[in-house]
Design an enzyme around this catalytic site. Structure first.
Site, PDB file in Angstrom:
ATOM      1  CD  GLU A 135      -2.730  -1.240   2.487  1.00  0.00           C
ATOM      2  OE1 GLU A 135      -3.593  -0.369   2.679  1.00  0.00           O
ATOM      3  OE2 GLU A 135      -2.501  -2.164   3.291  1.00  0.00           O
ATOM      4  CB  SER A 142      -5.701  -0.822   0.246  1.00  0.00           C
ATOM      5  OG  SER A 142      -5.392   0.268   1.064  1.00  0.00           O
ATOM      6  CG  ASN A 145     -10.054  -0.454   7.843  1.00  0.00           C
ATOM      7  OD1 ASN A 145      -9.366  -1.000   7.000  1.00  0.00           O
ATOM      8  ND2 ASN A 145     -11.380  -0.568   7.853  1.00  0.00           N
ATOM      9  CB  SER A 169      -9.652   8.144   2.534  1.00  0.00           C
ATOM     10  OG  SER A 169      -8.448   7.636   1.977  1.00  0.00           O
TER      11      SER A 169
END
Length: 335
Positions: A13, A173, A297, A306
């Site tokens: 990521e 992700s 998360n 996001s």
């Protein structure tokens, strides 16, 4: 305040993290802080403290596309002098995603060196990042989560019920995630997903038809519910980070009872996993009306697309103020 923003690293990521990190750094600069954005894996052999590094590498504005300065490294997890610079800063804002930045290893190292950092400690990060552990914990405490099994490359195809979702145990992700509807596609999906895991294990979940939601927690406040509607396929890496491919509705248009249930569950999961400062939990509302927890998360994305910043904005918290709030809450955690 002297703040290091850590991004990048060796994680899959990396690019997402650089996008988050550059936005965070610019927001904190706008708030009047001295900010140094560093790639976790880059070597800085010519500096060993924040002030020297700041004078050499400071910028008025950062961009995730400054490849000459921030280049993905393949050798080291942590570059030379990165820890030393963090030790002489007043706060390290963890803008990392995946890898040691999110699985608890870096947080544990920071604790050893008494480095103040944003977000969750090593225990919560480990519990949230490892999908096998987190699902077992959720199931043990009575939360609904899709049925699953853990496999390796030596799995028996006949034991897999389709349709199913194939996931790495320890990645985020939606990297390496595949939706498998037909047995002919299973082998390819497993082989591809194995390239995105560090321990040779995969998680295969039953596919649940329904609507997808996410809820953030900031300090002791639960943020508005957001609904995620990919225009094509499912909410994979491409649909998450390419603008215009997913419709995100904040606040979600749902019954008040459902909204309150989702928010309550997000807070419960936040506390169950010992998450700190901020988190985001993803849900599926099945066609039959049941709420399934997908995952939590511990380091929500902070990119332009996001979910967590969108939820905060729906609560009246602008991006710069959100970053400042995360700093303030983390200082309280560290005191």
């Amino acid at each position: 305040m002297r703040i290091v923003v850590l991004a990048g690293g060796k994680s899959d990521e990396h690019d997402v993290s650089m996008s988050s990190g550059s936005m965070i750094a610019n927001a904190l600069i706008a708030k009047g802080h001295q900010v140094l954005l560093l790639d976790l894996s880059m070597d800085l052999p010519d500096v060993s403290d924040f002030d020297t590094a700041y004078q050499k590498y400071k910028k008025e504005q950062y961009s995730a596309t400054i490849l000459s300065t921030f280049t993905k490294q393949h050798g080291k997890e942590i570059g030379e002098n990165i820890i030393e610079i963090c030790r002489t800063a007043q706060m390290t804002f963890v803008g990392l995603h995946g890898g040691i930045g999110e699985n608890g290893k870096l947080a544990a190292l920071f604790d050893i060196y008494d480095i103040k950092y944003t977000g969750t400690g090593y225990q919560g990060s480990l519990l949230a990042m490892n999908k096998q552990i987190s699902k077992e914990l959720l199931r043990f405490h009575g939360f609904l989560t899709a049925n699953w099994k853990v496999i390796t490359k030596n799995y028996e195809p006949s034991t897999i019920s389709l349709p199913a979702v194939v996931k790495p145990i320890d990645n985020g992700s939606s990297i390496g995630v595949s939706l498998v509807n037909h047995s002919d596609d299973l082998k390819t999906a497993v082989e591809e997903t194995l390239t995105y895991t560090n321990n040779g294990k995969l998680l295969i979940e039953d596919k649940i038809e329904g609507r997808e939601f996410s809820v953030g927690v900031l300090g002791k406040k639960v943020l508005p519910v957001i609904e995620i509607r990919p225009k094509n396929g499912f909410y994979d890496y491409t649909n998450k980070y390419q603008q215009g491919l997913t419709e995100e509705i904040t606040p979600a248009v749902i019954a008040n009872e459902t909204k309150m249930k989702l928010q309550h569950l997000a807070k419960e999961v936040h506390e169950l996993f010992s998450l700190e400062v901020y988190s985001r939990t993803d849900f599926l509302l099945s066609d039959s009306g049941d709420i399934f927890i997908i995952e939590a998360n511990s380091l929500p994305g902070m990119t332009p697309t996001s979910l967590f910043p969108q939820e905060a904005q729906a609560k009246g918290i602008e991006y710069e103020d959100l970053c400042q709030k995360i700093i303030e809450l983390s200082m309280q955690k560290s005191s």
